[in-house]
Design a protein around this motif. Structure first.
Motif, mmCIF file in Angstrom:
data_model
loop_
_atom_site.group_PDB
_atom_site.id
_atom_site.type_symbol
_atom_site.label_atom_id
_atom_site.label_comp_id
_atom_site.label_asym_id
_atom_site.label_seq_id
_atom_site.Cartn_x
_atom_site.Cartn_y
_atom_site.Cartn_z
ATOM 1 N N TYR A 38 0.815 -1.218 0.000
ATOM 2 C CA TYR A 38 0.000 0.000 0.000
ATOM 3 C C TYR A 38 0.845 1.263 0.000
ATOM 4 O O TYR A 38 0.601 2.191 -0.791
ATOM 5 N N HIS A 39 1.869 1.337 0.858
ATOM 6 C CA HIS A 39 2.632 2.587 0.988
ATOM 7 C C HIS A 39 3.397 2.909 -0.284
ATOM 8 O O HIS A 39 3.704 4.076 -0.548
ATOM 9 N N VAL A 40 3.692 1.891 -1.106
ATOM 10 C CA VAL A 40 4.337 2.124 -2.390
ATOM 11 C C VAL A 40 3.294 2.475 -3.448
ATOM 12 O O VAL A 40 3.433 3.454 -4.191
ATOM 13 N N GLY A 41 2.238 1.681 -3.529
ATOM 14 C CA GLY A 41 1.207 1.890 -4.535
ATOM 15 C C GLY A 41 0.539 3.250 -4.441
ATOM 16 O O GLY A 41 0.295 3.910 -5.468
ATOM 17 N N MET A 42 0.272 3.693 -3.233
ATOM 18 C CA MET A 42 -0.390 4.981 -3.062
ATOM 19 C C MET A 42 0.550 6.162 -3.295
ATOM 20 O O MET A 42 0.114 7.302 -3.286
ATOM 21 N N SER A 43 1.841 5.889 -3.505
ATOM 22 C CA SER A 43 2.793 6.926 -3.907
ATOM 23 C C SER A 43 2.923 7.014 -5.416
ATOM 24 O O SER A 43 3.680 7.848 -5.918
ATOM 25 N N SER A 44 2.192 6.160 -6.149
ATOM 26 C CA SER A 44 2.264 6.136 -7.606
ATOM 27 C C SER A 44 1.210 7.052 -8.200
ATOM 28 O O SER A 44 0.001 6.815 -8.045
ATOM 29 N N HIS A 94 -15.265 -7.982 -12.086
ATOM 30 C CA HIS A 94 -15.250 -8.311 -13.506
ATOM 31 C C HIS A 94 -13.830 -8.247 -14.088
ATOM 32 O O HIS A 94 -13.498 -9.016 -14.988
ATOM 33 N N MET A 95 -13.033 -7.318 -13.598
ATOM 34 C CA MET A 95 -11.686 -7.102 -14.138
ATOM 35 C C MET A 95 -10.700 -6.884 -13.010
ATOM 36 O O MET A 95 -11.007 -6.204 -12.030
ATOM 37 N N LEU A 96 -9.509 -7.456 -13.167
ATOM 38 C CA LEU A 96 -8.357 -7.117 -12.343
ATOM 39 C C LEU A 96 -7.410 -6.321 -13.219
ATOM 40 O O LEU A 96 -6.925 -6.826 -14.239
ATOM 41 N N ALA A 97 -7.172 -5.062 -12.874
ATOM 42 C CA ALA A 97 -6.307 -4.187 -13.660
ATOM 43 C C ALA A 97 -5.055 -3.885 -12.848
ATOM 44 O O ALA A 97 -5.123 -3.211 -11.811
ATOM 45 N N PHE A 98 -3.919 -4.402 -13.306
ATOM 46 C CA PHE A 98 -2.644 -4.234 -12.604
ATOM 47 C C PHE A 98 -1.862 -3.064 -13.186
ATOM 48 O O PHE A 98 -1.745 -2.924 -14.398
ATOM 49 N N SER A 99 -1.307 -2.251 -12.303
ATOM 50 C CA SER A 99 -0.358 -1.218 -12.705
ATOM 51 C C SER A 99 1.022 -1.695 -12.292
ATOM 52 O O SER A 99 1.314 -1.838 -11.100
ATOM 53 N N VAL A 100 1.887 -1.973 -13.282
ATOM 54 C CA VAL A 100 3.206 -2.552 -13.010
ATOM 55 C C VAL A 100 4.277 -1.518 -13.343
ATOM 56 O O VAL A 100 4.397 -1.080 -14.486
ATOM 57 N N ALA A 101 5.050 -1.142 -12.347
ATOM 58 C CA ALA A 101 6.034 -0.080 -12.542
ATOM 59 C C ALA A 101 7.341 -0.596 -13.127
ATOM 60 O O ALA A 101 7.915 0.017 -14.017
ATOM 61 N N TYR A 102 7.827 -1.719 -12.607
ATOM 62 C CA TYR A 102 9.104 -2.215 -13.122
ATOM 63 C C TYR A 102 9.183 -3.721 -12.957
ATOM 64 O O TYR A 102 8.295 -4.363 -12.371
ATOM 65 N N GLU A 103 10.249 -4.302 -13.497
ATOM 66 C CA GLU A 103 10.333 -5.744 -13.708
ATOM 67 C C GLU A 103 10.204 -6.566 -12.431
ATOM 68 O O GLU A 103 9.566 -7.637 -12.431
ATOM 69 N N LEU A 104 10.791 -6.122 -11.340
ATOM 70 C CA LEU A 104 10.823 -6.932 -10.128
ATOM 71 C C LEU A 104 9.475 -7.001 -9.423
ATOM 72 O O LEU A 104 9.335 -7.721 -8.427
ATOM 73 N N GLU A 105 8.469 -6.275 -9.939
ATOM 74 C CA GLU A 105 7.123 -6.383 -9.364
ATOM 75 C C GLU A 105 6.342 -7.574 -9.927
ATOM 76 O O GLU A 105 5.214 -7.814 -9.499
ATOM 77 N N LEU A 220 5.549 9.152 0.330
ATOM 78 C CA LEU A 220 5.483 10.612 0.275
ATOM 79 C C LEU A 220 4.350 11.057 1.192
ATOM 80 O O LEU A 220 3.250 11.349 0.766
ATOM 81 N N ARG A 221 4.602 11.109 2.456
ATOM 82 C CA ARG A 221 3.602 11.259 3.495
ATOM 83 C C ARG A 221 2.663 12.446 3.261
ATOM 84 O O ARG A 221 3.098 13.589 3.132
ATOM 85 N N SER A 222 1.361 12.144 3.170
ATOM 86 C CA SER A 222 0.298 13.155 3.064
ATOM 87 C C SER A 222 0.531 14.151 1.933
ATOM 88 O O SER A 222 0.176 15.321 2.044
ATOM 89 N N MET A 223 1.082 13.677 0.830
ATOM 90 C CA MET A 223 1.397 14.574 -0.282
ATOM 91 C C MET A 223 0.434 14.367 -1.443
ATOM 92 O O MET A 223 0.197 13.244 -1.875
ATOM 93 N N PHE A 224 -0.125 15.473 -1.922
ATOM 94 C CA PHE A 224 -0.972 15.460 -3.115
ATOM 95 C C PHE A 224 -0.058 15.554 -4.328
ATOM 96 O O PHE A 224 0.741 16.478 -4.453
ATOM 97 N N LEU A 225 -0.187 14.593 -5.251
ATOM 98 C CA LEU A 225 0.695 14.532 -6.413
ATOM 99 C C LEU A 225 -0.016 15.069 -7.651
ATOM 100 O O LEU A 225 -1.188 14.770 -7.885
ATOM 101 N N ILE A 226 0.710 15.837 -8.438
ATOM 102 C CA ILE A 226 0.143 16.366 -9.681
ATOM 103 C C ILE A 226 1.293 16.615 -10.661
ATOM 104 O O ILE A 226 2.420 16.914 -10.244
ATOM 105 N N GLU A 227 1.022 16.472 -11.957
ATOM 106 C CA GLU A 227 2.074 16.643 -12.954
ATOM 107 C C GLU A 227 1.949 17.998 -13.653
ATOM 108 O O GLU A 227 0.941 18.275 -14.300
ATOM 109 N N PRO A 228 2.967 18.843 -13.555
ATOM 110 C CA PRO A 228 2.963 20.093 -14.325
ATOM 111 C C PRO A 228 3.430 19.875 -15.762
ATOM 112 O O PRO A 228 3.313 20.772 -16.592
ATOM 113 N N GLU A 229 3.975 18.699 -16.044
ATOM 114 C CA GLU A 229 4.392 18.350 -17.399
ATOM 115 C C GLU A 229 4.395 16.837 -17.524
ATOM 116 O O GLU A 229 4.432 16.125 -16.539
ATOM 117 N N ARG A 230 4.340 16.363 -18.771
ATOM 118 C CA ARG A 230 4.437 14.925 -19.023
ATOM 119 C C ARG A 230 5.452 14.698 -20.146
ATOM 120 O O ARG A 230 5.489 15.433 -21.123
#
Length: 511
Positions: A38-44, A94-105, A220-230
């Motif tokens: 959880y602590h990793v996933g919710m930082s994504s 109905h669906m399991l949708a996985f978000s995979v960041a890198y190979e070791l996951e 990233l404790r209690s941090m709201f994440l947002i992208e100013p660029e992609r």
């Protein structure tokens, strides 16, 4: 003894500390899965963005599931993996949708399927089982090892594709759905034709991605994440997010970024591949800090830093400045087209000192093609020089070549070689800087998964069944005859897509 109800109580406690949790009734239900805790996933940011996009779809809803911190407790108590929002078994969706960041996951994905009571191999599943989908950052480079386990791969930016997927999945039987998706760029369905590699690009109207939930229980404790660029406008040869990957960098006006930050968000993280390349980044930082918020930035480029920018970071609560050199020497940085010089990094250290920061963190790599002892010695000499300005923490990772980059196919330097270079670096530093290395062994496992095909995914499954240790991976790669891309290129006599220097004769990596 810890039991099922204790596990549920833990999840409920985490939910109680969240702000922004989404609840919705809808006919099509998705279990949004993250194959790390959880602590990793919710930082994504990507994972959180997909949570919001699924809830925005009129006929669908999403509930979250994560790799448990205590997988063995779930096994021992025979507790099926359940979702956070309603504590419902994942297998009922109905669906399991996985978000995979890198190979070791990959092994986390296997464990989550096992705990859900769903066969790990897709060939062992039938119409009774949920549709298993995977996307995420891994699909920008090499999703091949995922093929034996998922019904559908979503490649690249999924902001738009998730709606295409949900619309089709809610109205079609599985077999017809797979054939349909295989014909749409961005989806890969093994064995059904279609384009094998296509990195989808989201429409600009979908930007920026941002957090749905703020929680104290993250990296990233209690941090709201947002992208100013992609994306990125740079061309670093090792990077999957270089300018040719997906149309370069797309910026979001600061006014739009600011309008999407909720009032309750007291800490804001600006996330992107090249945030400091945004032409109005200082203005955005200043406005955030003036509003009383703490602020962090995910990617600082030494050549873009100014005293004013670093001062705003310090005002926003930063006590350390983090930059990436990504090359042990200037020769190595030029090899990978990393546009940084020693002078620029020294200037960044002085900015941090003037701003009153406590430490400079520098990320680097060892094991690049043609690297020599002299390059490592240069890194030691330069790091000692930096340490005279500010205390230095040096993060060092072994180089792992990624598919679909100019350095695709470059060989792994070797476990013993990397460990030898790390020891040489430590001796050269003489205690003048803290060294935080990444394991050479697990970097080699990552390399094998990054450079091999579906057979490497099957090897990872074998290793997972055998306990998941390094020796199990080493044995499984050998038994599955996994050959990294560089070896196939040499054997087949195929020409490399770009002229980068490397060693031509590569021994099998199992010794």
């Amino acid at each position: 003894m810890e039991g099922r109800y204790t596990l549920i109580e833990r999840v409920q406690a985490l939910l109680g500390d969240e702000q922004g949790t989404l609840h919705k009734e809808a006919p099509y239900r998705v279990a949004l899965c993250y194959p790390s805790p959880y602590h990793v996933g919710m930082s994504s940011l990507g994972y959180q963005a997909m949570y919001g996009e699924i809830h925005a779809h009129p006929g669908a809803t999403a509930e979250r599931a994560f790799l448990p911190d205590d997988v063995e407790v779930y096994r021992r108590t025979r507790t099926p993996l359940f979702t956070f929002e309603s504590q419902t078994p994942v297998s009922s969706f109905h669906m399991l949708a996985f978000s995979v960041a890198y190979e070791l996951e990959l092994t986390g994905l296997f464990s989550m399927l096992e705990l859900s009571g769903i066969p790990v191999l897709k060939e062992e599943r039938d119409e009774r089982h949920p549709l298993v989908v995977a996307g995420g950052p891994l699909t920008f480079s090499n999703p091949d090892p995922l093929e034996p386990f998922v019904d559908v791969l979503v490649q690249g930016e999924a902001d738009d594709l998730i709606h295409v997927l949900l619309e089709a999945a809610a109205s079609m039987e599985k077999d017809a759905l797979l054939t349909h998706l295989a014909s749409i760029p961005g989806f890969r369905v093994a064995g059904r034709g279609g384009k094998r590699y296509h990195v989808a690009k989201a429409t600009d109207s979908r930007l920026p991605a941002r957090s749905a939930i703020v929680t104290p229980h993250t990296e990233l404790r209690s941090m709201f994440l947002i992208e100013p660029e992609r994306g990125c406008s740079r061309g670093c040869h090792y990077c999957v997010m270089r300018r040719t990957t997906n149309g370069g960098m797309r910026t979001v006006p600061p006014e739009r970024v600011l309008s999407l930050i909720p009032e309750h968000a007291k800490r804001v993280g600006l996330v992107g591949a090249a945030v400091t390349d945004h032409p109005r980044i200082v203005e955005l930082l200043r406005t955030l800090v003036d509003s009383g918020r703490a602020v962090g930035v995910s990617s600082l480029r030494a050549d873009r830093l100014t005293q004013e920018l670093v001062d705003q970071l310090r005002r926003g609560g930063a006590t350390n400045l983090t930059v990436a050199a990504d090359g042990a020497s200037q020769r190595m940085r030029e090899l990978v087209d990393r546009k940084h010089s020693e002078e620029q990094i020294i200037r960044a250290a002085n900015f941090a000192k003037t701003a009153g920061m406590r430490q400079l963190k520098v990320y680097n790599v060892v094991g690049l093609p043609l690297e020599e002892d002299a390059d490592v010695d240069e890194l030691a000499r330069f790091t000692v020089e930096l340490s005279k300005i500010l205390p230095v923490a040096l993060g060092v990772a072994p180089f792992v070549a990624k598919r679909n980059t100019p350095l695709d196919g470059a060989p792994f330097a070797g476990i013993r070689e990397v460990e030898g270079r790390l020891e040489r670096l430590r001796k050269g530093l003489k205690g003048r800087a803290e060294v935080r290395p990444t394991s050479a062994r697990w970097a080699w496992v990552e390399y094998m998964l990054a450079q091999c095909g579906p057979e490497a995914g099957l090897a990872a499954m074998d290793a997972w069944k055998a306990g998941g240790g390094f020796a199990a991976f080493k044995r499984a790669f050998k038994e599955r005859d996994c050959q990294p891309f560089v070896a196939r290129r040499v054997e087949d006599g195929r020409r490399r897509p770009t002229e980068w220097p490397t060693v031509e004769n590569v021994a099998p990596p199992y010794v």
